[in-house]
Design an enzyme around this catalytic site. Structure first.
Site, PDB file in Angstrom:
ATOM      1  CD  GLU A  98     -40.536  19.931  10.086  1.00  0.00           C
ATOM      2  OE1 GLU A  98     -40.992  19.190  10.983  1.00  0.00           O
ATOM      3  OE2 GLU A  98     -39.363  20.359  10.074  1.00  0.00           O
ATOM      4  CG  ASP A 143     -31.431  21.228  12.158  1.00  0.00           C
ATOM      5  OD1 ASP A 143     -30.966  20.774  13.220  1.00  0.00           O
ATOM      6  OD2 ASP A 143     -31.958  22.363  12.077  1.00  0.00           O
TER       7      ASP A 143
END
Length: 221
Positions: A98, A143
């Site tokens: 992330e 994603d």
């Protein structure tokens, strides 16, 4: 409890902060569920979690459960990680990449993802990470969004080839996309048609959300 009940009638905000990556991040109660929303879309939990669960069901829970290494590119609040653990009962290693450290702080505070023992969070750019890692993965979940925008590199050939190279035998890639117009729909069609059919099977899953489309890639060995 009152806010949770009220959320069945209208979303209830409990925290908002600015984000350099996604403009804003909101923790909301929505239909009895605690979710993370960006300025224009649901970011974690809520309908996105249900949508990605359908992708895992398309692979097969038993197949996923037997995997040893899962890579999640774009963790946000780690809703897909929760699905892997709670619904699939996956017990292998999960590496989550992330770029936004702030959203991980929120996920730790509101969703306790720091208490998931098999989850390793790496704060890094997904593009850079995949070219640095030497680990092979059984499942790669892509994603990657900045609010409603996908970074352009997700469709680039060298990124596609690199994540395919990181797959173990019979491994899978689950690619979440959000084609909002004809140009982006064409990008998905071109992406799907570009794969070598001798080495991979690739298909888009029927859309259950208006804009999201999941692409499932499976390596053939």
């Amino acid at each position: 409890m009152f806010k949770k009940i009220l959320s069945y009638f209208t979303p209830v905000s409990i925290h908002t902060e600015k984000s350099t990556v996604s403009k804003s991040l909101d923790i909301n109660w929505n239909n009895g569920e605690l979710v993370i929303d960006s300025e224009n879309t649901n970011y974690s939990y809520g309908h996105l979690q249900h949508f990605l669960k359908l992708g895992l069901e398309a692979i097969g829970f038993e197949k996923v459960k037997a995997m040893k290494q899962v890579l999640v590119l774009g963790v946000a609040g780690a809703s897909v990680v929760r699905t892997l653990i709670d619904d699939v009962q996956y017990e292998g290693k999960i590496t989550g990449v992330e770029i936004d450290a702030n959203i991980i702080k929120l996920a730790n505070k509101y969703f306790n993802i720091n208490k998931i023992p098999q989850l390793e969070i790496v704060i890094d750019d997904a593009f850079e990470f995949v070219f640095k890692t030497k680990v092979k993965y059984d499942l790669i979940i892509v994603d990657l969004f900045q609010d409603i925008q996908m970074p352009s590199f997700v469709y680039e050939i060298h990124f596609r080839d690199r994540i395919c190279l990181l797959l173990e035998k019979n491994g899978c890639i689950l690619f979440n996309t959000m084609p909002l117009d004809k140009k982006q729909n064409l990008l998905n069609e071109t992406y799907i048609s570009s794969f070598n059919k001798e080495n991979f099977t690739i298909k888009s899953l029927p859309r259950v959300e208006k804009h999201n489309e999941l692409i499932l890639i499976e390596r053939i060995d």
